[in-house]
Design a protein around this motif. Structure first.
Motif, short mmCIF file in Angstrom:
data_model
loop_
_atom_site.label_atom_id
_atom_site.label_comp_id
_atom_site.label_asym_id
_atom_site.label_seq_id
_atom_site.Cartn_x
_atom_site.Cartn_y
_atom_site.Cartn_z
N LEU A 278 -12.00 9.25 -6.02
CA LEU A 278 -11.90 7.93 -7.10
C LEU A 278 -11.06 6.74 -6.98
O LEU A 278 -10.13 6.78 -6.11
CB LEU A 278 -11.01 8.94 -7.72
CG LEU A 278 -10.83 7.90 -9.11
CD1 LEU A 278 -12.23 7.30 -9.69
CD2 LEU A 278 -9.46 8.58 -10.35
N ASP A 279 -11.78 5.97 -6.79
CA ASP A 279 -11.26 4.37 -6.43
C ASP A 279 -11.55 4.51 -8.62
O ASP A 279 -12.55 3.26 -8.35
CB ASP A 279 -11.96 3.31 -5.33
CG ASP A 279 -11.84 4.48 -4.19
OD1 ASP A 279 -10.97 4.55 -3.42
OD2 ASP A 279 -13.21 4.22 -3.72
N ARG B 258 -3.68 6.90 -3.69
CA ARG B 258 -2.64 5.63 -3.03
C ARG B 258 -2.86 4.86 -4.49
O ARG B 258 -3.40 5.17 -5.38
CB ARG B 258 -3.73 5.00 -1.99
CG ARG B 258 -3.28 3.99 -0.79
CD ARG B 258 -4.23 3.79 0.29
NE ARG B 258 -4.15 4.64 1.07
CZ ARG B 258 -5.23 5.36 1.62
NH1 ARG B 258 -6.50 5.63 1.09
NH2 ARG B 258 -5.18 6.42 2.95
N VAL B 259 -1.78 3.89 -4.36
CA VAL B 259 -1.75 2.40 -5.24
C VAL B 259 -2.38 1.33 -4.02
O VAL B 259 -0.83 0.86 -3.36
CB VAL B 259 -0.65 3.02 -5.48
CG1 VAL B 259 -0.91 1.27 -6.70
CG2 VAL B 259 -0.83 3.39 -6.79
N ASN B 260 -2.73 0.52 -4.29
CA ASN B 260 -2.41 -0.98 -4.12
C ASN B 260 -1.93 -2.35 -4.56
O ASN B 260 -3.09 -1.91 -5.54
CB ASN B 260 -3.81 -1.56 -2.37
CG ASN B 260 -4.55 -0.28 -1.31
OD1 ASN B 260 -3.20 -0.22 -0.66
ND2 ASN B 260 -5.20 0.13 -1.59
N SER C 269 0.73 -1.31 0.19
CA SER C 269 -0.69 -0.18 0.07
C SER C 269 0.98 1.48 -0.51
O SER C 269 2.01 1.27 0.74
CB SER C 269 -0.88 -0.04 1.21
OG SER C 269 -1.53 0.99 1.41
N TYR C 270 0.43 1.90 -0.81
CA TYR C 270 1.76 3.15 -1.59
C TYR C 270 0.84 4.25 -1.55
O TYR C 270 -0.47 4.65 -2.47
CB TYR C 270 2.29 2.85 -2.08
CG TYR C 270 3.42 3.98 -2.66
CD1 TYR C 270 4.78 3.82 -1.97
CD2 TYR C 270 2.94 5.51 -3.65
CE1 TYR C 270 5.96 4.96 -2.63
CE2 TYR C 270 3.25 6.10 -4.18
CZ TYR C 270 5.70 6.07 -3.28
OH TYR C 270 6.28 6.63 -3.47
N ALA C 271 1.40 5.72 -0.95
CA ALA C 271 0.40 6.77 -0.30
C ALA C 271 1.56 7.41 -0.28
O ALA C 271 2.68 8.32 0.19
CB ALA C 271 -0.49 6.68 0.54
N VAL C 272 1.00 8.64 -1.57
CA VAL C 272 1.73 10.35 -0.96
C VAL C 272 0.49 10.82 -1.06
O VAL C 272 -0.41 11.26 -1.82
CB VAL C 272 2.80 10.17 -2.38
CG1 VAL C 272 2.36 9.91 -3.68
CG2 VAL C 272 3.31 10.92 -2.63
N SER D 61 -6.43 4.96 -6.01
CA SER D 61 -7.72 6.21 -4.63
C SER D 61 -6.66 7.09 -5.17
O SER D 61 -5.33 7.30 -4.89
CB SER D 61 -8.39 5.40 -3.50
OG SER D 61 -8.63 6.37 -2.98
N VAL D 62 -7.74 8.32 -5.16
CA VAL D 62 -7.57 9.77 -4.95
C VAL D 62 -8.64 10.25 -4.28
O VAL D 62 -9.29 10.21 -5.15
CB VAL D 62 -7.15 10.05 -6.48
CG1 VAL D 62 -6.87 11.65 -6.26
CG2 VAL D 62 -5.49 9.94 -7.30
#
Length: 152
Positions: free
Chosen positions: A110-111, A135-137, A65-68, A122-123
Motif C-alpha cells: 500500500l502506498d 514507512r513514512v516519508n 524516512s522513518y521505517a518500523v 507505505s505498508v
C-alpha cells in the motif's frame, strides 16, 4: 485539499518532533490493523533536501524516512493492509498504489499520500516473511532554528 506550491514556505518542525510524528503515525496505522509494531526495529533516517537539479541548500532543511517493522503472520498481511487502507482513506489520504496477491504466498503493498502535507505512507510485506514494514516519508522540512521570522 490543496497541494503546497513550490514557492510556499516549508513547514517548520524540529527533527525530534518529526520523528515523534512519524512514530505516532505508524503506531496509529498499526493499531487500525490490530497489529503491534516492534519498536526496536524503528529506523529514522534524516537526509538533505535535494532540489530538482540535485542542489542541496545549506540551511538545515531535511527530510525524514522513518521505517518500523511488525510481525504479522503472512496470511494476515492482505487483511491488515486493507484495514490500514480504510484508515488512511478516512484521513483523506490518496491511495497511490495497492496490491494484494495470493500467488505462491500472500503479499500486500500500500502506498498513500497526504496531499495537504506531502507525507507519504507505505505498508508492505517484507521479503515473503512475517515482516510487515511500515514507512513514512516527509517532504522537506525546515528546523525551527533555520526558519525565517515570517515562518515561525
Amino acid at each position: 485539499m490543496s497541494t503546497p506550491g513550490r514557492n510556499d514556505p516549508l513547514p517548520v518542525m524540529a527533527k525530534a518532533d518529526a520523528r515523534a510524528w512519524a512514530q505516532h503515525m505508524t503506531e496509529s496505522l498499526a493499531q487500525s490493523a490490530g497489529v503491534t509494531l516492534t519498536p526496536t526495529t524503528a529506523k529514522p533516517f534524516f537526509g538533505n533536501c535535494v532540489g530538482k537539479h540535485d542542489e542541496v541548500a545549506d540551511d538545515g532543511r531535511y527530510t525524514l524516512s522513518y521505517a518500523v517493522d511488525s510481525t504479522v503472520p503472512l496470511q494476515h498481511h492482505p487483511e491488515a493492509v486493507k484495514k490500514i487502507r480504510a484508515a488512511l482513506e478516512r484521513q483523506k489520504f490518496s491511495i497511490d498504489g495497492y496490491r494484494e496477491t495470493w500467488e505462491g504466498r500472500p503479499s500486500a503493498l500500500l502506498d498513500a499520500a497526504d496531499t495537504d502535507g506531502r507525507y507519504l505512507v507505505s505498508v508492505e510485506t517484507g521479503g515473503g516473511t512475517d515482516r510487515l514494514l511500515f514507512r513514512v516519508n516527509t517532504r522537506c522540512l525546515m528546523p525551527p532554528s533555520a526558519a525565517s521570522p515570517g515562518q515561525r
